[in-house]
Scaffold this motif. Sequence first.
Motif, PDB file in Angstrom:
ATOM      1  N   GLY A  35      -9.528  -4.883   6.163  1.00 36.46           N
ATOM      2  CA  GLY A  35      -9.240  -5.631   4.748  1.00 36.46           C
ATOM      3  C   GLY A  35      -7.506  -6.464   4.552  1.00 36.46           C
ATOM      4  N   VAL A  36      -6.692  -5.165   4.623  1.00 35.33           N
ATOM      5  CA  VAL A  36      -5.510  -5.178   5.751  1.00 35.33           C
ATOM      6  C   VAL A  36      -4.824  -6.728   6.373  1.00 35.33           C
ATOM      7  CG1 VAL A  36      -3.373  -4.122   5.397  1.00 35.33           C
ATOM      8  CG2 VAL A  36      -4.954  -3.014   4.446  1.00 35.33           C
ATOM      9  N   ALA A  37      -5.483  -6.426   7.338  1.00 37.35           N
ATOM     10  CA  ALA A  37      -5.463  -7.381   8.322  1.00 37.35           C
ATOM     11  C   ALA A  37      -6.291  -8.523   8.068  1.00 37.35           C
ATOM     12  CB  ALA A  37      -5.856  -6.483   9.982  1.00 37.35           C
ATOM     13  N   PHE A  38      -7.059  -8.796   7.466  1.00 35.00           N
ATOM     14  CA  PHE A  38      -7.336  -9.866   6.769  1.00 35.00           C
ATOM     15  C   PHE A  38      -6.203 -10.430   6.231  1.00 35.00           C
ATOM     16  CE2 PHE A  38      -9.647 -12.207   3.994  1.00 35.00           C
ATOM     17  CZ  PHE A  38     -10.123 -13.909   4.559  1.00 35.00           C
ATOM     18  N   LEU A  39      -5.409 -10.221   5.613  1.00 33.35           N
ATOM     19  CA  LEU A  39      -4.498 -10.080   3.974  1.00 33.35           C
ATOM     20  C   LEU A  39      -3.438 -11.027   5.132  1.00 33.35           C
ATOM     21  CD1 LEU A  39      -5.090  -8.032   1.283  1.00 33.35           C
ATOM     22  CD2 LEU A  39      -6.253 -10.460   1.483  1.00 33.35           C
ATOM     23  N   ALA A  55       2.919  -5.122   5.026  1.00 32.68           N
ATOM     24  CA  ALA A  55       0.942  -5.169   5.575  1.00 32.68           C
ATOM     25  C   ALA A  55       1.101  -3.540   6.525  1.00 32.68           C
ATOM     26  CB  ALA A  55       0.676  -5.951   7.009  1.00 32.68           C
ATOM     27  N   VAL A  56       2.122  -3.598   7.091  1.00 32.63           N
ATOM     28  CA  VAL A  56       2.696  -2.203   7.684  1.00 32.63           C
ATOM     29  C   VAL A  56       2.462  -1.100   6.721  1.00 32.63           C
ATOM     30  CG1 VAL A  56       4.629  -0.638   9.068  1.00 32.63           C
ATOM     31  CG2 VAL A  56       3.787  -2.717   9.430  1.00 32.63           C
ATOM     32  N   ASP A  57       3.256  -1.226   5.444  1.00 35.05           N
ATOM     33  CA  ASP A  57       2.976  -0.175   4.007  1.00 35.05           C
ATOM     34  C   ASP A  57       1.300   0.247   3.668  1.00 35.05           C
ATOM     35  OD1 ASP A  57       5.520  -0.157   4.451  1.00 35.05           O
ATOM     36  OD2 ASP A  57       6.280  -1.208   2.313  1.00 35.05           O
ATOM     37  N   ALA A  58       0.425  -0.919   3.930  1.00 32.59           N
ATOM     38  CA  ALA A  58      -0.633  -0.835   3.571  1.00 32.59           C
ATOM     39  C   ALA A  58      -1.389  -0.036   3.990  1.00 32.59           C
ATOM     40  CB  ALA A  58      -0.984  -2.465   2.909  1.00 32.59           C
ATOM     41  N   LEU A  59      -0.972  -0.413   5.974  1.00 34.92           N
ATOM     42  CA  LEU A  59      -1.709  -0.157   6.697  1.00 34.92           C
ATOM     43  C   LEU A  59      -1.732   0.903   6.812  1.00 34.92           C
ATOM     44  CD1 LEU A  59      -1.735  -2.571   9.049  1.00 34.92           C
ATOM     45  CD2 LEU A  59      -3.567  -1.612   8.381  1.00 34.92           C
ATOM     46  N   ARG A  60      -0.221   2.117   6.243  1.00 35.15           N
ATOM     47  CA  ARG A  60       0.258   2.854   6.606  1.00 35.15           C
ATOM     48  C   ARG A  60      -0.505   4.194   5.299  1.00 35.15           C
ATOM     49  NH1 ARG A  60       6.696   2.164   8.221  1.00 35.15           N
ATOM     50  NH2 ARG A  60       6.158   3.360  10.777  1.00 35.15           N
ATOM     51  N   GLY A  61      -0.883   3.474   3.754  1.00 39.40           N
ATOM     52  CA  GLY A  61      -1.678   4.385   2.695  1.00 39.40           C
ATOM     53  C   GLY A  61      -2.570   3.575   3.177  1.00 39.40           C
ATOM     54  N   VAL A  62      -3.245   3.233   3.754  1.00 39.33           N
ATOM     55  CA  VAL A  62      -4.917   3.279   4.053  1.00 39.33           C
ATOM     56  C   VAL A  62      -4.995   4.184   4.610  1.00 39.33           C
ATOM     57  CG1 VAL A  62      -6.706   1.815   5.144  1.00 39.33           C
ATOM     58  CG2 VAL A  62      -5.600   0.648   3.549  1.00 39.33           C
ATOM     59  N   GLY A  83       0.204   3.830  -2.448  1.00 33.26           N
ATOM     60  CA  GLY A  83       0.639   3.214  -2.678  1.00 33.26           C
ATOM     61  C   GLY A  83       0.545   1.642  -1.740  1.00 33.26           C
ATOM     62  N   VAL A  84      -0.953   1.464  -1.566  1.00 40.62           N
ATOM     63  CA  VAL A  84      -2.070  -0.153  -1.460  1.00 40.62           C
ATOM     64  C   VAL A  84      -1.251  -1.159  -1.937  1.00 40.62           C
ATOM     65  CG1 VAL A  84      -3.776  -0.667  -0.348  1.00 40.62           C
ATOM     66  CG2 VAL A  84      -2.828   1.493   0.450  1.00 40.62           C
ATOM     67  N   LEU A  85      -1.967  -0.368  -3.374  1.00 42.81           N
ATOM     68  CA  LEU A  85      -2.388  -2.030  -4.137  1.00 42.81           C
ATOM     69  C   LEU A  85      -0.829  -3.026  -4.448  1.00 42.81           C
ATOM     70  CD1 LEU A  85      -3.657  -3.068  -6.410  1.00 42.81           C
ATOM     71  CD2 LEU A  85      -2.302  -1.892  -7.918  1.00 42.81           C
ATOM     72  N   LYS A  86       0.530  -2.515  -4.197  1.00 36.49           N
ATOM     73  CA  LYS A  86       1.854  -3.667  -4.527  1.00 36.49           C
ATOM     74  C   LYS A  86       1.707  -4.281  -3.359  1.00 36.49           C
ATOM     75  CE  LYS A  86       6.913  -4.550  -3.094  1.00 36.49           C
ATOM     76  NZ  LYS A  86       6.545  -4.515  -1.782  1.00 36.49           N
ATOM     77  N   PRO A  87       1.891  -3.425  -1.811  1.00 39.90           N
ATOM     78  CA  PRO A  87       1.811  -4.078  -0.422  1.00 39.90           C
ATOM     79  C   PRO A  87       0.733  -5.147  -0.667  1.00 39.90           C
ATOM     80  CG  PRO A  87       1.503  -1.546  -0.251  1.00 39.90           C
ATOM     81  CD  PRO A  87       1.520  -1.491  -1.419  1.00 39.90           C
ATOM     82  N   VAL A  88      -0.916  -4.994  -1.087  1.00 39.69           N
ATOM     83  CA  VAL A  88      -1.697  -6.292  -1.389  1.00 39.69           C
ATOM     84  C   VAL A  88      -1.599  -7.345  -2.076  1.00 39.69           C
ATOM     85  CG1 VAL A  88      -3.861  -6.308  -2.210  1.00 39.69           C
ATOM     86  CG2 VAL A  88      -3.458  -3.699  -0.449  1.00 39.69           C
ATOM     87  N   VAL A 104       9.430  -8.044   0.386  1.00 44.42           N
ATOM     88  CA  VAL A 104       8.629  -8.748  -0.027  1.00 44.42           C
ATOM     89  C   VAL A 104       8.000  -9.910   1.209  1.00 44.42           C
ATOM     90  CG1 VAL A 104       9.996  -9.794  -2.001  1.00 44.42           C
ATOM     91  CG2 VAL A 104      11.133 -10.796   1.015  1.00 44.42           C
ATOM     92  N   MET A 105       8.822  -9.145   2.649  1.00 42.44           N
ATOM     93  CA  MET A 105       8.101 -10.295   4.064  1.00 42.44           C
ATOM     94  C   MET A 105       6.265  -9.426   3.600  1.00 42.44           C
ATOM     95  SD  MET A 105      10.089 -11.971   4.612  1.00 42.44           S
ATOM     96  CE  MET A 105       9.556 -12.248   5.775  1.00 42.44           C
ATOM     97  N   PRO A 106       5.433 -10.464   4.861  1.00 45.91           N
ATOM     98  CA  PRO A 106       4.092 -10.056   4.715  1.00 45.91           C
ATOM     99  C   PRO A 106       3.978  -9.028   5.597  1.00 45.91           C
ATOM    100  CG  PRO A 106       4.435 -12.569   5.551  1.00 45.91           C
ATOM    101  CD  PRO A 106       5.751 -11.680   4.385  1.00 45.91           C
ATOM    102  N   LEU A 107       4.617  -9.149   6.992  1.00 44.20           N
ATOM    103  CA  LEU A 107       4.606  -8.390   8.446  1.00 44.20           C
ATOM    104  C   LEU A 107       4.895  -6.909   6.880  1.00 44.20           C
ATOM    105  CD1 LEU A 107       3.966  -7.577  10.753  1.00 44.20           C
ATOM    106  CD2 LEU A 107       6.365  -7.714  11.687  1.00 44.20           C
TER     107      LEU A 107
END
Length: 464
Positions: free
Chosen positions: A220-224, A285-292, A299-304, A279-282
């Motif tokens: 899901g994170v990769a798709f976004l 995404a790294v933050d969200a991937l680490r959270g997942v 901590g995934v909601l904000k980067p998503v 604010v950068m997408p990459l």
Amino acid sequence: MRETERDTVKSGKRSFGRAAKALSEAAWFPAVLFLGIIFVFAPALHAPGPHHVKVVVAGGEAAAAQIDADLDARYPGGFDVHNVAEQGQARQAVLDRDAFAGYAPDGAHPVLYVAKANGASLEQTLTTAFGEVAGSAGRLAIRDVAPTAGKDLLGSTVLYFAIAWNIPAYILATMLLRAVAFDRRRKLMAIAVVAAVFSSVGYAVGTALGYLNAEPAVMGVAFLLTTAVATAASGLAPFTRQFLPAVGMTLFIVISIPTSGGAVPAPLMPGFFQGLHAVMPLANAVDALRGVLYFSGAGVLKPVLVLCAWIAAGAGLLGLDFLRHRRAGARAAVAEPPVDDPALETPVPTALPVHRHHFGEPMPVLAGVVCDPGHEPVRGAAVIVLDGQGRQLVSTITDQQGRYAVTGLPEDHLSIVASAPGMHPLAHRKLLRAGETVTADFTLGRREASVETATSGGAATVSR
């Protein structure tokens, strides 16, 4: 003689001016990348050190104040210290990603809670700093509450996979600029399909090789991420035009990679680059991937939400461009096509050989057949395409079956003129829209034969 010398000097100046202009046109894009790398990569990564790293200390305000003073003396501005009541709360703060470290003085047996998943270099920095505060690194117990995958020894593998979903997404957007058979809606659908394929394949490879934990939310994170970058680049293209490569590569490569927090964790970067990280997408995404992968979704909601905002911004720009072209079409104004990445083929008005389309070949945006009054094909008829202001864009001739095809034309009201020897020329006016193949067929009438006048016996005979 003097006049000849002056002409020679003027000619030399003109040649020098043309050469300088050609050089500037060729070198501006590499110059932008050169300066961008120097002023972004080097300042962000050359000397990583703590900058307002949030940590918590168990034991009350007094203990926190003492640790804060010790850390500030050694690392001015390096740490933001907050207090919690108990050691368990310090550990939980790290797991919840509310802090990067939790420290429990605990007399002669101090404990430091860290998360290698935030990056091995950050873990080492925290270990060193609190080892100095504890007085002896040998008696400081280190507890890693979020260890990385078995083959991710430095906690940076998520960056490499994120880059694999980030850079190809930008390239996808530039390639779709040449997909003349796709309108804006189809391009968005294509982005979604490619993003789904990339995310699932990347996840499958990462888990199979042991680089990623088996967490399906990674897809899901990769798709976004892929969708956000490709949609934003597609939306920027009509407005940045020939500057798209500089803008796109600066945003999604030059700025994104060093501020991603993968090579150097964000808390070790200067404040300005931490702001870009937010604010950068990459980076998100790294933050969200680490959270997942390592923090059970903390901590995934904000980067998503940030990735969704990039998607919305790109779609909004595409919608704005659609409205702009619709208004321009109503006024029959010229609308130039968006400019492609110079590393790829730039779409220009081009005549195509008429045959069945093959994979990788440009799709025609204008095609038709030229016939005579008996509906027989006219071979070698000339077909000229003019823009809304009457300027010739391209010319071609028909094949054995009277067919012609053209690609690379702008969205505009176009005039198409067909002519052939011995026949009256004929013109059609067509509105070309993105994602459509316009058909313009012609039936040319024959010219009347020359009038021959013969005088016989005072009578005039006219033959036709």
